[in-house]
Design a protein around this motif. Structure first.
Motif, mmCIF file in Angstrom:
data_model
loop_
_atom_site.group_PDB
_atom_site.id
_atom_site.type_symbol
_atom_site.label_atom_id
_atom_site.label_comp_id
_atom_site.label_asym_id
_atom_site.label_seq_id
_atom_site.Cartn_x
_atom_site.Cartn_y
_atom_site.Cartn_z
ATOM 1 N N GLN A 93 0.859 -1.182 0.000
ATOM 2 C CA GLN A 93 0.000 0.000 0.000
ATOM 3 C C GLN A 93 0.898 1.236 0.000
ATOM 4 O O GLN A 93 2.118 1.144 -0.014
ATOM 5 C CB GLN A 93 -0.941 -0.045 1.199
ATOM 6 C CG GLN A 93 -1.974 -1.157 1.056
ATOM 7 C CD GLN A 93 -3.217 -0.935 1.898
ATOM 8 O OE1 GLN A 93 -3.242 -0.119 2.814
ATOM 9 N NE2 GLN A 93 -4.265 -1.683 1.592
ATOM 10 N N LEU A 94 0.280 2.392 -0.006
ATOM 11 C CA LEU A 94 0.954 3.632 -0.372
ATOM 12 C C LEU A 94 2.305 3.854 0.307
ATOM 13 O O LEU A 94 3.328 3.993 -0.364
ATOM 14 C CB LEU A 94 0.039 4.829 -0.107
ATOM 15 C CG LEU A 94 0.675 6.204 -0.348
ATOM 16 C CD1 LEU A 94 1.019 6.386 -1.816
ATOM 17 C CD2 LEU A 94 -0.226 7.312 0.138
ATOM 18 N N LEU A 95 2.346 3.921 1.628
ATOM 19 C CA LEU A 95 3.566 4.378 2.297
ATOM 20 C C LEU A 95 4.708 3.383 2.130
ATOM 21 O O LEU A 95 5.853 3.767 1.868
ATOM 22 C CB LEU A 95 3.274 4.671 3.766
ATOM 23 C CG LEU A 95 2.212 5.771 3.997
ATOM 24 C CD1 LEU A 95 2.009 6.017 5.491
ATOM 25 C CD2 LEU A 95 2.583 7.075 3.291
ATOM 26 N N PHE A 300 -5.374 -0.258 -7.080
ATOM 27 C CA PHE A 300 -4.140 -1.047 -7.064
ATOM 28 C C PHE A 300 -3.431 -0.961 -5.717
ATOM 29 O O PHE A 300 -2.874 -1.953 -5.222
ATOM 30 C CB PHE A 300 -3.217 -0.558 -8.179
ATOM 31 C CG PHE A 300 -1.988 -1.399 -8.379
ATOM 32 C CD1 PHE A 300 -2.070 -2.668 -8.929
ATOM 33 C CD2 PHE A 300 -0.731 -0.909 -8.042
ATOM 34 C CE1 PHE A 300 -0.940 -3.442 -9.118
ATOM 35 C CE2 PHE A 300 0.403 -1.677 -8.236
ATOM 36 C CZ PHE A 300 0.304 -2.942 -8.773
ATOM 37 N N LEU A 301 -3.438 0.231 -5.099
ATOM 38 C CA LEU A 301 -2.776 0.418 -3.812
ATOM 39 C C LEU A 301 -3.725 0.242 -2.633
ATOM 40 O O LEU A 301 -3.338 0.443 -1.478
ATOM 41 C CB LEU A 301 -2.129 1.810 -3.743
ATOM 42 C CG LEU A 301 -0.993 2.064 -4.747
ATOM 43 C CD1 LEU A 301 -0.492 3.492 -4.638
ATOM 44 C CD2 LEU A 301 0.153 1.093 -4.534
ATOM 45 N N GLY A 327 -0.825 3.953 -10.633
ATOM 46 C CA GLY A 327 -1.797 3.547 -11.635
ATOM 47 C C GLY A 327 -1.172 2.536 -12.575
ATOM 48 O O GLY A 327 0.055 2.508 -12.774
ATOM 49 N N THR A 328 -1.990 1.706 -13.184
ATOM 50 C CA THR A 328 -1.481 0.555 -13.925
ATOM 51 C C THR A 328 -1.611 0.686 -15.432
ATOM 52 O O THR A 328 -1.373 -0.280 -16.155
ATOM 53 C CB THR A 328 -2.206 -0.716 -13.464
ATOM 54 O OG1 THR A 328 -3.620 -0.497 -13.510
ATOM 55 C CG2 THR A 328 -1.804 -1.069 -12.042
ATOM 56 N N ASN A 337 -12.553 2.817 -17.581
ATOM 57 C CA ASN A 337 -13.077 1.482 -17.281
ATOM 58 C C ASN A 337 -13.079 1.250 -15.766
ATOM 59 O O ASN A 337 -14.084 0.808 -15.177
ATOM 60 C CB ASN A 337 -12.187 0.455 -18.008
ATOM 61 C CG ASN A 337 -12.650 -0.975 -17.849
ATOM 62 O OD1 ASN A 337 -13.503 -1.298 -17.041
ATOM 63 N ND2 ASN A 337 -12.053 -1.851 -18.645
ATOM 64 N N GLU A 338 -11.957 1.577 -15.139
ATOM 65 C CA GLU A 338 -11.865 1.402 -13.688
ATOM 66 C C GLU A 338 -12.724 2.422 -12.932
ATOM 67 O O GLU A 338 -13.281 2.113 -11.878
ATOM 68 C CB GLU A 338 -10.405 1.515 -13.244
ATOM 69 C CG GLU A 338 -9.493 0.440 -13.833
ATOM 70 C CD GLU A 338 -9.952 -0.962 -13.483
ATOM 71 O OE1 GLU A 338 -10.100 -1.272 -12.292
ATOM 72 O OE2 GLU A 338 -10.189 -1.753 -14.416
#
Length: 434
Positions: A93-95, A300-301, A327-328, A337-338
């Motif tokens: 995750q983010l951090l 994603f995260l 982002g992917t 779409n997401e």
């Protein structure tokens, strides 16, 4: 810029405004057999081909795209140049993701040759996916911004970018100081801001990595130079929000940190805004600040689901962001779409025409550039795309079943990706051809 008049024949589609405010039918213009006339890098006219073709002189070339749709170039309101090489990094995750992947990747941008190489790859990906304007984070190194702007200038792109300001809570090899970040940012502003189609964005990474002194100097830069942008992150992740509260206990919340240092305004774009309250949305709207909605990175995260209906209720400007590399995908179509799924998870709908708005005119409004980009209306810069409705066998088959332009648009945003983008134009010149 172009020196002669050119015309392009295909279906034409663009947004006229936010369908939430105008109603769906008044929010877009679609011409099934249209003609777009370009002169000196600007859109000179657009309308029915049958009406405009007889007005052209014999010396005006007409390029006819069969089974295609011309739309304004996509606008990406949040993306990171230095994270191109780490897109799709697993498991955090983010951090933790920042420390494990992002910071080591960004370290490489102290090398100008590396920055030049990645900038060229980065712009090629944007254009291959139909993005003609982006608000871009560099690294802490001025070389990253120089590389991006040099490459953008060669292609005559309208781009906005800035050097990251980060003087604490990051590895020593990536931190500047409050004073050095001010001096380096000021030099980049004087070198690039307003040069051609380029704009500078003051770029504190996010509140936890800037001391109060650095945030104060970021505000000073905005006051010293006209027309600058401000980009940073806001309320992306719950642990991040708790960290901000611990670092700035005297402030009432995350947004109030930025507000205190005079960082809100008409050209301020705050990425994510996943965990905002009503009062924060009201303050963003009051100051004309914008949010970059980044659905692929939020999923994603594991950051959460952006509440677009709440932002709409408060009339906050919202653009779409791919947020590569959290982002992917560089694709705005895949990002939509997401975004649709994020709304579905909250019991809300994202209509095809709201999606069109977010990807084009809404992004332009978030960047206060709606008078220049995001539209096919005459007088706008000729940044546009040709989308191939037969790009893949499945897309071709599915679109043969489409009953109207709304269904066509929705299928493009659910099945479409870079393969759909046949050509990308900037100021009337081809900058990508599939």
């Amino acid at each position: 810029m172009t020196s002669t008049r050119k015309a392009y024949r295909a279906g034409l589609l663009h947004s006229l405004g936010d369908p939430v405010e105008l109603g769906v039918d008044a929010s877009y213009q679609y011409i099934s057999d249209g003609l777009l006339i370009v002169e000196e890098g600007k859109i000179a006219a657009m309308g029915e081909a049958a009406d405009l073709l007889p007005t052209l002189g014999d010396d005006t070339p007409v390029e006819h795209f069969e089974n295609a749709l011309i739309m304004p170039g996509f606008v990406d309101t949040h993306i990171h140049l230095p994270q191109t090489g780490m897109i799709g990094a697993y498991g955090e995750q983010l951090l933790d993701w920042l420390n494990t992947y992002t910071f080591p990747c960004e370290r490489q941008f102290e090398n100008k040759a590396h920055a030049d190489d990645v900038a060229a790859r980065f712009l090629a990906e944007l254009l291959r996916n139909g993005t003609t304007t982006a608000l871009v984070f560099g690294s802490v190194h001025p070389e990253s911004v120089d590389a991006l702007f040099e490459a953008s200038q060669r292609l005559n792109l309208r781009m906005i970018a800035g050097k990251v300001m980060m003087d604490r809570n990051a590895p020593d090899y990536l931190t500047d100081t409050a004073e050095s970040s001010y001096i380096q940012s000021k030099a980049l502003i004087e070198r690039w801001h307003g040069k051609g189609r380029l704009h500078y964005a003051v770029t504190p990474r996010f509140a936890p990595t800037s001391t109060p002194g650095q945030l104060a100097l970021a505000g000073r830069l905005l006051r010293e130079h006209d027309g600058l942008y401000l980009q940073t992150h806001l309320s992306e992740n719950q642990k991040e929000i708790e960290w901000v509260k611990a670092l700035f206990p005297e402030r009432t919340g995350y947004l109030d940190v930025y507000d205190h240092y005079q960082l809100l305004g008409e050209r301020s774009v705050f990425a994510h805004g996943v965990h905002l309250c009503d009062a924060e949305c009201a303050r963003l709207a009051e100051t004309g600040s914008a949010i970059a909605f980044c659905p692929t990175s939020n999923l994603f995260l594991g950051s959460g689901l952006f509440n677009l209906p709440m932002a709409e209720q408060h009339k906050v400007k919202v653009g779409l962001g791919t947020d590569v590399g959290g982002g992917t995908s560089f694709s705005i179509l895949q990002t939509l779409n997401e975004a649709y799924k994020v709304m579905q998870m909250q019991g809300a709908r994202l209509s095809p025409f709201k999606s069109l708005y977010l990807a084009t005119l809404g992004g332009a409004r978030a960047l206060s550039l709606e008078d220049r980009i995001g539209s096919l209306s005459p007088g706008h810069e000729a940044d546009f795309l040709v989308l191939d409705l037969n790009a893949t066998p499945l897309l071709s088959y599915r679109l043969a079943q489409a009953r109207d332009i709304a269904e066509t648009l929705f299928v493009l945003m659910t099945l479409g990706d870079d393969r759909v983008v046949k050509q990308t134009f900037a100021m009337g010149e081809v900058v990508h051809r599939r």
